[in-house]
Enzyme design. Structure first.
Site, PDB file in Angstrom:
ATOM      1  N   LYS A 156     -43.410 -78.608  57.982  1.00  0.00           N
ATOM      2  CA  LYS A 156     -44.238 -78.196  56.830  1.00  0.00           C
ATOM      3  C   LYS A 156     -43.580 -78.579  55.503  1.00  0.00           C
ATOM      4  CE  LYS A 156     -46.886 -74.538  59.064  1.00  0.00           C
ATOM      5  NZ  LYS A 156     -46.183 -74.339  60.346  1.00  0.00           N
TER       6      LYS A 156
HETATM    7  O1  6AU Z   1     -49.264 -68.826  68.862  1.00  0.00           O
HETATM    8  P1  6AU Z   1     -48.244 -68.245  67.915  1.00  0.00           P
HETATM    9  O2  6AU Z   1     -48.853 -67.310  66.919  1.00  0.00           O
HETATM   10  O3  6AU Z   1     -47.073 -67.638  68.622  1.00  0.00           O
HETATM   11  O4  6AU Z   1     -47.615 -69.498  67.114  1.00  0.00           O
HETATM   12  C1  6AU Z   1     -48.382 -70.310  66.272  1.00  0.00           C
HETATM   13  C2  6AU Z   1     -47.597 -71.525  65.823  1.00  0.00           C
HETATM   14  C3  6AU Z   1     -46.361 -71.236  64.984  1.00  0.00           C
HETATM   15  C4  6AU Z   1     -46.789 -71.530  63.545  1.00  0.00           C
HETATM   16  O5  6AU Z   1     -45.738 -72.063  62.771  1.00  0.00           O
HETATM   17  C5  6AU Z   1     -47.905 -72.548  63.727  1.00  0.00           C
HETATM   18  O6  6AU Z   1     -48.441 -72.351  65.030  1.00  0.00           O
HETATM   19  N1  6AU Z   1     -49.011 -72.461  62.744  1.00  0.00           N
HETATM   20  C6  6AU Z   1     -49.382 -73.586  61.972  1.00  0.00           C
HETATM   21  C7  6AU Z   1     -48.923 -74.932  62.206  1.00  0.00           C
HETATM   22  C8  6AU Z   1     -48.957 -75.517  63.529  1.00  0.00           C
HETATM   23  O7  6AU Z   1     -48.630 -75.672  61.347  1.00  0.00           O
HETATM   24  C9  6AU Z   1     -50.340 -73.460  60.973  1.00  0.00           C
HETATM   25  C10 6AU Z   1     -51.045 -72.251  60.836  1.00  0.00           C
HETATM   26  O8  6AU Z   1     -51.963 -72.144  60.042  1.00  0.00           O
HETATM   27  N2  6AU Z   1     -50.721 -71.203  61.658  1.00  0.00           N
HETATM   28  C11 6AU Z   1     -49.729 -71.289  62.606  1.00  0.00           C
HETATM   29  O9  6AU Z   1     -49.518 -70.319  63.330  1.00  0.00           O
HETATM   30  O10 6AU Z   1     -45.341 -72.152  65.375  1.00  0.00           O
END
Ligand code: 6AU
Length: 260
Positions: free
Chosen positions: A93
């Protein structure tokens, strides 16, 4: 309309080499699952890569949360990625001026540009970030997922931010692999991938504003091509079995989408 095309059909539209490889992996392995490897030790990371590897297209890391990072560990991760045919994706990011992003991307002990074919970047700082990534040393095949919308409650992104992000992405077709968002977004380009996090079969959110949807909802209603699943897999007693479950539900939803 991208949502009605198969991934194989969309492969021809992709201008970025990593996007083409990703679409090919998705077709070959019949998976749109990206595992979010939010674990803090190299042992846990490698175990997770080994367990989920056969069932994923992307392995998403946050390398700066790893407590015992050592460059040697990357050799093992790359070996597992080759053997199971998935792409390594560092969710850094980036959100700074181009020059600083270039340093963050290719320098430090992490040297992200030397091992991650894919990274995430915020659009908030404009084109400098993308130019910085494009002009860095490191792997020749590289792609960027640009963040347009967040999965969490209270995010400050609004429609004009989303529109401006899409406009920026269109200016870098050779670099952009996809957009991170929660809506179909009228993202028409078939060669661009929608990556959607916030996916869980059993939970609606966490205590820190994360919000979840089911795999079917993100694919059929929210336009996800690739779904990011973290704790639903990493915290389960059997990550491999859980990855299979998500892979199958996601793929069935994709087939339903292109058939309808
Ligand atoms: O399924 P979780 O909630 O355990 O993890 C979600 C993952 C984490 C966040 O850094 C990422 O997705 N993420 C991102 C990304 C991929 O950039 C964007 C966002 O809006 N929300 C989010 O959770 O590793």
């Amino acid at each position: 309309n991208r949502l009605k095309l198969s991934f194989l059909e969309r492969l021809n539209f992709a201008k970025n080499p990593v996007t083409r490889r990703l679409l090919q992996v998705m077709c070959d392995k019949k998976t749109t699952l990206c595992v979010a490897a939010d674990v803090t030790s190299t042992t846990d990371l490698l175990n997770l890569a080994e367990q989920t590897g056969p069932h994923i297209c992307l392995f998403k890391t946050h390398i700066d949360i790893v407590e015992d990072f050592h460059p040697n560990f990357l050799k093992h991760l790359k070996e597992i990625a080759e053997r199971h045919n998935f792409i390594i994706f560092e969710d850094r990011k980036f959100a700074d001026i181009g020059n600083t992003v270039q340093l963050q991307y290719s320098k430090s002990m992490y040297q992200i540009s030397s091992w991650a074919n894919l990274v995430t970047a915020h659009s908030v700082m404009g084109k400098g970030i993308l130019e910085g990534i494009q002009q860095s040393e490191g792997l020749k095949d590289r792609g960027v997922f640009l963040l347009a919308e967040a999965s969490c409650a209270g995010s400050l992104t609004d429609q004009s931010y989303v529109d401006a992000t899409l406009k920026l992405a269109k200016q870098y077709p050779d670099l952009i692999t996809g957009i991170v968002c929660q809506n179909p977004l009228l993202l028409e380009e078939p060669g661009v991938i929608q990556l959607t996090p916030g996916v869980h079969l059993e939970s609606v959110g966490d205590r820190l504003a994360q919000q979840y949807n089911s795999p079917e909802t993100v694919v059929l209603e929210k336009g996800a091509d690739v779904a990011v699943v973290g704790r639903a897999i990493t915290k389960s007693a059997d990550p491999a079995a859980e990855a299979v479950k998500y892979k199958e539900v996601l793929w069935a939803a994709y087939e339903k989408r292109i058939a309808s």
